[in-house]
Write a protein that holds these residues in place. Sequence first.
Motif, PDB file in Angstrom:
ATOM      1  N   MET A  47      36.953  32.743  84.134  1.00 61.77           N
ATOM      2  CA  MET A  47      35.946  33.719  84.521  1.00 61.77           C
ATOM      3  C   MET A  47      35.215  34.284  83.306  1.00 61.77           C
ATOM      4  N   LEU A  48      35.791  34.130  82.121  1.00 62.84           N
ATOM      5  CA  LEU A  48      35.132  34.586  80.896  1.00 62.84           C
ATOM      6  C   LEU A  48      33.771  33.912  80.715  1.00 62.84           C
ATOM      7  N   GLU A  49      33.637  32.691  81.224  1.00 64.77           N
ATOM      8  CA  GLU A  49      32.396  31.946  81.043  1.00 64.77           C
ATOM      9  C   GLU A  49      31.213  32.644  81.703  1.00 64.77           C
ATOM     10  N   PHE A  50      31.461  33.423  82.749  1.00 69.05           N
ATOM     11  CA  PHE A  50      30.365  34.070  83.472  1.00 69.05           C
ATOM     12  C   PHE A  50      29.613  35.075  82.597  1.00 69.05           C
ATOM     13  N   GLY A  51      30.315  35.735  81.676  1.00 64.07           N
ATOM     14  CA  GLY A  51      29.660  36.768  80.872  1.00 64.07           C
ATOM     15  C   GLY A  51      29.483  36.427  79.415  1.00 64.07           C
ATOM     16  N   ASN A  52      29.854  35.212  79.013  1.00 63.84           N
ATOM     17  CA  ASN A  52      29.812  34.860  77.592  1.00 63.84           C
ATOM     18  C   ASN A  52      28.414  34.856  77.006  1.00 63.84           C
ATOM     19  N   LYS A  53      27.393  34.592  77.843  1.00 68.61           N
ATOM     20  CA  LYS A  53      26.023  34.586  77.324  1.00 68.61           C
ATOM     21  C   LYS A  53      25.545  35.995  76.970  1.00 68.61           C
ATOM     22  N   VAL A  54      26.153  36.995  77.595  1.00 67.44           N
ATOM     23  CA  VAL A  54      25.838  38.374  77.194  1.00 67.44           C
ATOM     24  C   VAL A  54      26.478  38.618  75.835  1.00 67.44           C
ATOM     25  N   SER A  55      27.772  38.396  75.753  1.00 70.71           N
ATOM     26  CA  SER A  55      28.540  38.388  74.501  1.00 70.71           C
ATOM     27  C   SER A  55      30.000  38.173  74.870  1.00 70.71           C
ATOM     28  N   PRO A  56      30.776  37.519  74.017  1.00 75.21           N
ATOM     29  CA  PRO A  56      32.200  37.322  74.302  1.00 75.21           C
ATOM     30  C   PRO A  56      32.948  38.635  74.518  1.00 75.21           C
ATOM     31  N   LEU A  57      32.584  39.677  73.750  1.00 73.22           N
ATOM     32  CA  LEU A  57      33.246  40.969  73.898  1.00 73.22           C
ATOM     33  C   LEU A  57      32.935  41.575  75.256  1.00 73.22           C
ATOM     34  N   PHE A  58      31.659  41.544  75.641  1.00 73.22           N
ATOM     35  CA  PHE A  58      31.283  42.051  76.966  1.00 73.22           C
ATOM     36  C   PHE A  58      32.055  41.316  78.047  1.00 73.22           C
ATOM     37  N   SER A  59      32.111  39.987  77.932  1.00 77.42           N
ATOM     38  CA  SER A  59      32.770  39.186  78.961  1.00 77.42           C
ATOM     39  C   SER A  59      34.243  39.548  79.083  1.00 77.42           C
ATOM     40  N   LEU A  60      34.905  39.747  77.947  1.00 77.73           N
ATOM     41  CA  LEU A  60      36.323  40.115  77.969  1.00 77.73           C
ATOM     42  C   LEU A  60      36.519  41.472  78.643  1.00 77.73           C
ATOM     43  N   ILE A  61      35.683  42.453  78.268  1.00 78.78           N
ATOM     44  CA  ILE A  61      35.792  43.795  78.860  1.00 78.78           C
ATOM     45  C   ILE A  61      35.503  43.738  80.353  1.00 78.78           C
ATOM     46  N   TYR A  62      34.449  43.009  80.725  1.00 80.25           N
ATOM     47  CA  TYR A  62      34.075  42.867  82.139  1.00 80.25           C
ATOM     48  C   TYR A  62      35.225  42.267  82.945  1.00 80.25           C
ATOM     49  N   CYS A  63      35.818  41.198  82.429  1.00 78.56           N
ATOM     50  CA  CYS A  63      36.905  40.524  83.153  1.00 78.56           C
ATOM     51  C   CYS A  63      38.124  41.436  83.298  1.00 78.56           C
ATOM     52  N   ILE A  64      38.457  42.138  82.228  1.00 81.26           N
ATOM     53  CA  ILE A  64      39.617  43.033  82.280  1.00 81.26           C
ATOM     54  C   ILE A  64      39.379  44.157  83.283  1.00 81.26           C
ATOM     55  N   VAL A  65      38.171  44.747  83.260  1.00 83.62           N
ATOM     56  CA  VAL A  65      37.843  45.814  84.210  1.00 83.62           C
ATOM     57  C   VAL A  65      37.900  45.290  85.640  1.00 83.62           C
ATOM     58  N   MET A  66      37.340  44.100  85.861  1.00 81.87           N
ATOM     59  CA  MET A  66      37.364  43.533  87.208  1.00 81.87           C
ATOM     60  C   MET A  66      38.790  43.292  87.683  1.00 81.87           C
ATOM     61  N   TYR A  67      39.612  42.736  86.806  1.00 78.20           N
ATOM     62  CA  TYR A  67      40.992  42.460  87.206  1.00 78.20           C
ATOM     63  C   TYR A  67      41.783  43.747  87.439  1.00 78.20           C
ATOM     64  N   LEU A  68      41.494  44.777  86.657  1.00 76.63           N
ATOM     65  CA  LEU A  68      42.155  46.065  86.892  1.00 76.63           C
ATOM     66  C   LEU A  68      41.798  46.609  88.268  1.00 76.63           C
ATOM     67  N   ILE A  69      40.513  46.478  88.639  1.00 72.35           N
ATOM     68  CA  ILE A  69      40.070  46.929  89.958  1.00 72.35           C
ATOM     69  C   ILE A  69      40.774  46.129  91.050  1.00 72.35           C
ATOM     70  N   ILE A  70      40.826  44.813  90.873  1.00 74.01           N
ATOM     71  CA  ILE A  70      41.433  43.949  91.888  1.00 74.01           C
ATOM     72  C   ILE A  70      42.924  44.227  92.033  1.00 74.01           C
ATOM     73  N   VAL A  71      43.597  44.434  90.895  1.00 76.26           N
ATOM     74  CA  VAL A  71      45.037  44.739  90.926  1.00 76.26           C
ATOM     75  C   VAL A  71      45.298  46.065  91.620  1.00 76.26           C
ATOM     76  N   ALA A  72      44.432  47.060  91.349  1.00 78.41           N
ATOM     77  CA  ALA A  72      44.691  48.423  91.817  1.00 78.41           C
ATOM     78  C   ALA A  72      44.206  48.692  93.232  1.00 78.41           C
ATOM     79  N   LEU A  73      43.279  47.857  93.766  1.00 77.53           N
ATOM     80  CA  LEU A  73      42.679  48.204  95.059  1.00 77.53           C
ATOM     81  C   LEU A  73      42.832  47.139  96.155  1.00 77.53           C
ATOM     82  N   PRO A  74      42.161  45.988  96.079  1.00 74.14           N
ATOM     83  CA  PRO A  74      42.260  45.057  97.211  1.00 74.14           C
ATOM     84  C   PRO A  74      43.637  44.455  97.415  1.00 74.14           C
ATOM     85  N   ALA A  75      44.354  44.169  96.325  1.00 74.17           N
ATOM     86  CA  ALA A  75      45.695  43.595  96.503  1.00 74.17           C
ATOM     87  C   ALA A  75      46.645  44.587  97.190  1.00 74.17           C
TER      88      ALA A  75
END
Length: 427
Positions: free
Chosen positions: A67-95
């Motif tokens: 999933m990092l590939e989705f945001g890498n064109k913005v920047s690798p750092l952005f993509s990492l932060i975005y993925c971590i935030v998304m996974y935190l949301i998924i872990v804490a809410l829908p699951a």
Amino acid sequence: MNNTKRILLFGFALFAGFFGAGNLILPPLLGYNSGPDWWLVAIGFLITTTVIPFLSLFGHAKLQGTMLEFGNKVSPLFSLIYCIVMYLIIVALPAPRTAAVTHEMAIAPIFGTSAIWTSLVYFSLVFLFVINRSKALNILGKYLTPIIVIMVLLIIILGLVSPTTGMNPSIFETPLVNGLLEGYQTYDALAGMVMGGVIIISLNKNNSFSYSEKKRIIAKSGFIAMFGLFIIYAGLISIGAFYNGEFPSDITRTDLLLGLAVKTLGNIGATFVSVLVGLACFTTAVAITVSIADFFEALFNNNHKVYVITSVICCLTGIIVGSYEVGFIIDIALPALMLIYPISIVLIILNILPDKYASAIIFRLVVIITLIFSIPDFLQYLLPKDTLKPVTDNLPLAGLNLGWVLPAIIAFIIGNLITKIKPRLDS
């Protein structure tokens, strides 16, 4: 295993991963509240729950990475932060929500036990499936998904052919937009970005597939999953509308689904739906946890210990949050979804466009603008009512929680015009 069989297996596994708690309890209430306008609500809901997730799978078919590939064109750092935030949301809410829905609809009515015990047993079983990852997709695709599909279709078909009283009018002023925004609560667009990664990892474990073969398998299996969701969402919304004159106005999502089951299947309907809910929720919880554990395992050089540790953290979080009521989990999710969903939609669309229209500069510009104009939608759920009224009154579509849409489109158009015109001026 031949490719046709593999496509069907992955298609059913994807469907099972998408189809969970929200996918069952949200559509009927949407139909109930929309009455004769149910078809407009359905169009909006299907955009965010089938069209955009399908596009996200196409993005994975093109990128064929994590999933990092989705945001890498913005920047690798952005993509990492975005993925971590998304996974935190998924872990804490829908699951965890899958456990809460299972408790309210399947366990509490029969056994009367506390939610914490349901959550504990539920996520212990999820963990057992997750640590046996190689078997998880096969079990989801071969056995559980067909049972879920048969159960839901039976309720829908009987609901559509049974006589009903007249429909109450819609309570929505903008039914299409209401359906679109309610689709956020299914997390399907996020699930598409997450589940596509699971399929990629599964295919990569077999080194015999070429890039084009993997692309074809992902696209076709994604179509199977989305077509199944399309039929079931439209069906659940329609029967919610057709029966909206037979339930009280303050009925909850879970009670409405149970009520529809009783109306269509008789007294056995409640038990029928309880089994259905338990299966659908469980398959989603397993798929979510596997995908998150896969991501962090890949992030740490395929260290299997990371996979196990991540799985434990996900399941422990699920036990705690899953012990709360479904309504509470849905309500606290709204601010996070209003911020993460617009960025996710933009990343999905940009990644499926030809590269000449979606350069790194365009990615950065559109994502930054989308983030800025999503902030009012995010803050309005945290600040006192009408605090942001001056902003929402003057920003197009902001009153519909879509204030980011026009700025993102304008940024995309202007960015492309500048990148095309600038080289000519320089020459």
